[in-house]
Design a protein around this motif. Structure first.
Motif, mmCIF file in Angstrom:
data_model
loop_
_atom_site.group_PDB
_atom_site.id
_atom_site.type_symbol
_atom_site.label_atom_id
_atom_site.label_comp_id
_atom_site.label_asym_id
_atom_site.label_seq_id
_atom_site.Cartn_x
_atom_site.Cartn_y
_atom_site.Cartn_z
ATOM 1 N N HIS A 42 0.844 -1.019 -0.014
ATOM 2 C CA HIS A 42 0.114 -0.097 -0.143
ATOM 3 C C HIS A 42 1.109 1.355 0.040
ATOM 4 N N ARG A 43 1.635 1.148 -1.005
ATOM 5 C CA ARG A 43 2.888 2.356 -0.980
ATOM 6 C C ARG A 43 2.736 2.801 -2.567
ATOM 7 N N VAL A 44 2.906 4.387 -2.496
ATOM 8 C CA VAL A 44 2.960 5.055 -3.904
ATOM 9 C C VAL A 44 4.314 5.828 -3.654
ATOM 10 N N LEU A 45 4.725 5.892 -4.896
ATOM 11 C CA LEU A 45 6.115 6.569 -4.936
ATOM 12 C C LEU A 45 6.169 7.568 -6.116
ATOM 13 N N VAL A 46 6.658 8.661 -6.162
ATOM 14 C CA VAL A 46 6.666 9.475 -7.298
ATOM 15 C C VAL A 46 8.073 10.069 -7.102
ATOM 16 N N ARG A 47 9.018 9.954 -8.115
ATOM 17 C CA ARG A 47 10.534 10.042 -8.166
ATOM 18 C C ARG A 47 10.864 9.831 -6.752
ATOM 19 N N GLY A 48 10.523 8.646 -6.111
ATOM 20 C CA GLY A 48 11.303 8.112 -4.941
ATOM 21 C C GLY A 48 10.437 8.731 -3.713
ATOM 22 N N VAL A 49 9.801 9.739 -3.928
ATOM 23 C CA VAL A 49 9.016 10.285 -2.657
ATOM 24 C C VAL A 49 7.649 9.582 -2.501
ATOM 25 N N GLU A 50 7.618 9.101 -1.454
ATOM 26 C CA GLU A 50 6.257 8.568 -0.827
ATOM 27 C C GLU A 50 5.225 9.416 -0.573
ATOM 28 N N VAL A 51 3.925 8.845 -1.163
ATOM 29 C CA VAL A 51 2.730 9.671 -0.961
ATOM 30 C C VAL A 51 1.706 8.911 -0.531
ATOM 31 N N ASN A 52 1.037 9.475 0.674
ATOM 32 C CA ASN A 52 0.254 8.638 1.533
ATOM 33 C C ASN A 52 -1.241 8.986 0.924
ATOM 34 N N PHE A 53 -2.144 7.980 0.782
ATOM 35 C CA PHE A 53 -3.254 8.095 0.291
ATOM 36 C C PHE A 53 -4.285 7.280 1.333
ATOM 37 N N SER A 54 -5.601 7.621 1.224
ATOM 38 C CA SER A 54 -6.573 7.029 1.925
ATOM 39 C C SER A 54 -6.860 5.750 1.059
ATOM 40 N N PRO A 55 -7.382 4.609 1.738
ATOM 41 C CA PRO A 55 -8.017 3.526 0.759
ATOM 42 C C PRO A 55 -8.613 3.780 -0.535
ATOM 43 N N LYS A 56 -9.609 4.748 -0.257
ATOM 44 C CA LYS A 56 -10.362 5.007 -1.690
ATOM 45 C C LYS A 56 -9.526 5.836 -2.658
ATOM 46 N N GLU A 57 -8.756 6.695 -2.297
ATOM 47 C CA GLU A 57 -7.762 7.165 -3.035
ATOM 48 C C GLU A 57 -6.795 6.241 -3.749
ATOM 49 N N PHE A 58 -6.321 5.455 -3.064
ATOM 50 C CA PHE A 58 -5.268 4.591 -3.235
ATOM 51 C C PHE A 58 -6.170 3.339 -4.410
ATOM 52 N N GLU A 59 -7.299 3.093 -4.229
ATOM 53 C CA GLU A 59 -7.842 2.186 -5.305
ATOM 54 C C GLU A 59 -8.021 2.894 -6.622
ATOM 55 N N VAL A 60 -8.623 4.329 -6.565
ATOM 56 C CA VAL A 60 -8.776 4.924 -7.824
ATOM 57 C C VAL A 60 -7.612 4.979 -8.534
ATOM 58 N N LEU A 61 -6.479 5.262 -7.729
ATOM 59 C CA LEU A 61 -5.004 5.682 -8.522
ATOM 60 C C LEU A 61 -4.642 4.270 -9.009
ATOM 61 N N GLN A 62 -4.859 3.293 -8.368
ATOM 62 C CA GLN A 62 -4.534 1.765 -9.028
ATOM 63 C C GLN A 62 -5.374 1.383 -10.135
ATOM 64 N N TYR A 63 -6.725 1.827 -9.904
ATOM 65 C CA TYR A 63 -7.335 1.543 -11.288
ATOM 66 C C TYR A 63 -7.018 2.423 -12.432
ATOM 67 N N LEU A 64 -6.570 3.541 -12.366
ATOM 68 C CA LEU A 64 -6.290 4.271 -13.341
ATOM 69 C C LEU A 64 -5.013 4.051 -13.998
ATOM 70 N N MET A 65 -4.193 3.499 -13.078
ATOM 71 C CA MET A 65 -2.731 2.794 -13.488
ATOM 72 C C MET A 65 -3.007 1.395 -14.256
ATOM 73 N N LEU A 66 -3.888 0.842 -13.654
ATOM 74 C CA LEU A 66 -4.179 -0.304 -14.362
ATOM 75 C C LEU A 66 -4.786 -0.176 -15.946
ATOM 76 N N GLY A 67 -5.433 0.839 -15.929
ATOM 77 C CA GLY A 67 -5.937 1.038 -17.346
ATOM 78 C C GLY A 67 -4.686 1.729 -18.411
ATOM 79 N N PHE A 68 -3.619 2.236 -17.636
ATOM 80 C CA PHE A 68 -2.563 2.883 -18.571
ATOM 81 C C PHE A 68 -2.108 2.152 -19.812
ATOM 82 N N PRO A 69 -1.991 2.501 -20.954
ATOM 83 C CA PRO A 69 -1.858 4.267 -21.205
ATOM 84 C C PRO A 69 -3.401 4.633 -21.678
#
Length: 234
Positions: free
Chosen positions: A150-177
Motif C-alpha cells: 500500500h505504497r505510492v512513490l513519485v520520483r522516489g518520494v512516498e505519497v500517502n493516500f486513503s484506501p479509496k484514493e489508493f484504489e482509484v489511483l491503482q485503477y487508473l494505473m491498471l488502465g494505462f495508457p
C-alpha cells in the motif's frame, strides 16, 4: 508500465447463475481490474457441470434462479463441489431465505446487479489462501504503486493516500495508457449512481493535490479529458 504478478491463480473466477434479474453492470475489463474473471451459467445444473472444470470458482446464486431452488443449489454446491457460494440478492427475496441460505453453508451475500467494486468487496473476505491478491507493482513513468505494501512513490518520494484514493489511483494505473471514462469510475467507486459522480471528481482532485505537494514542479500526473474521463500521464 510494468506489471509483476507472482500468483498464477489471479484473477479469481466467479460464476453467476442466470436469473430474471439483470446480473451485472460493467465490462469484463472492469471486473478483471478488480481481480475477477466473471462468467455466466444458463442454469444451476449447468453450473454444477462447469464447477467440475473450474474447481476454484466462487458461485453467485441469485435468489430468483429458476431451474432449481436456490437453497437446494447452495447445499449441493457446498457439500459436493466444495465451492464457496454467495447469495445474489434480488427483489424476489422470501422471508427467512438469507438466514436459511447461510445456515446451509453460503459464504456471504451480494446485491444484484453485480458491479466490480461490489463483487470485489463480497469475495474479498472469503478468498482462499492461494487466491489472495498477488503482490503487484505498477510503474507508469515516474510513478510507482506497490499494492502489497500500500505504497505510492513519485520520483522516489512516498505519497500517502486513503484506501479509496489508493484504489482509484491503482485503477487508473491498471488502465494505462488508455483513458478511463468517468462513467466507468462511477460504476466502480460511486455505486453506479451517476448523481454521485462528484465523489469521483473529488477523489481525483485529492490525489492530484497530494502529488503536487509531494513533488512540486512536476507536470500533472493525472490528465483530464474534459467531459470523458481521466488518464495517467506517460
Amino acid at each position: 508500465m510494468t506489471l509483476v504478478v507472482e500468483t498464477p491463480t489471479w484473477p479469481l473466477h466467479v460464476l453467476v447463475i442466470d436469473s430474471p434479474t439483470p446480473l451485472h453492470r460493467g465490462s469484463p475489463a472492469e471486473f478483471r481490474r478488480r481481480g475477477i474473471s466473471l462468467s455466466r451459467s444458463v442454469s444451476g445444473f449447468a453450473a454444477l457441470r462447469m464447477l467440475a472444470h473450474e474447481p476454484d470458482s466462487v458461485v453467485v446464486a441469485p435468489t430468483d434462479m429458476t431451474d432449481m431452488a436456490v437453497l437446494d443449489f447452495i447445499e449441493i454446491v457446498v457439500e459436493l463441489a466444495h465451492a464457496p457460494v454467495l447469495i445474489g440478492l434480488t427483489a424476489t427475496l422470501p422471508d427467512g431465505l438469507v438466514a436459511e441460505g447461510l445456515s446451509r453453508g453460503a459464504a456471504g451475500l451480494v446485491a444484484l446487479p453485480l458491479t466490480p467494486s461490489r463483487l470485489a468487496s463480497a469475495v474479498g473476505p472469503m478468498r482462499r489462501g492461494h487466491d489472495h491478491a498477488p503482490d503487484v507493482e505498477l510503474t507508469c513513468g515516474r510513478l510507482v504503486l506497490n499494492a502489497a505494501e500500500h505504497r505510492v512513490l513519485v520520483r522516489g518520494v512516498e505519497v500517502n493516500f486513503s484506501p479509496k484514493e489508493f484504489e482509484v489511483l491503482q485503477y487508473l494505473m491498471l488502465g494505462f495508457p488508455k483513458l478511463v471514462s468517468l462513467d466507468e469510475l462511477v460504476r466502480n467507486f460511486a455505486d453506479g449512481d451517476p448523481t454521485h459522480a462528484i465523489r469521483v471528481r473529488i477523489t481525483v482532485s485529492r490525489i492530484r493535490t497530494k502529488f503536487a505537494l509531494a513533488a512540486p514542479g512536476l507536470p500533472p500526473i493525472i490528465e483530464t479529458i474534459r467531459g470523458i474521463g481521466y488518464r495517467i500521464a506517460g
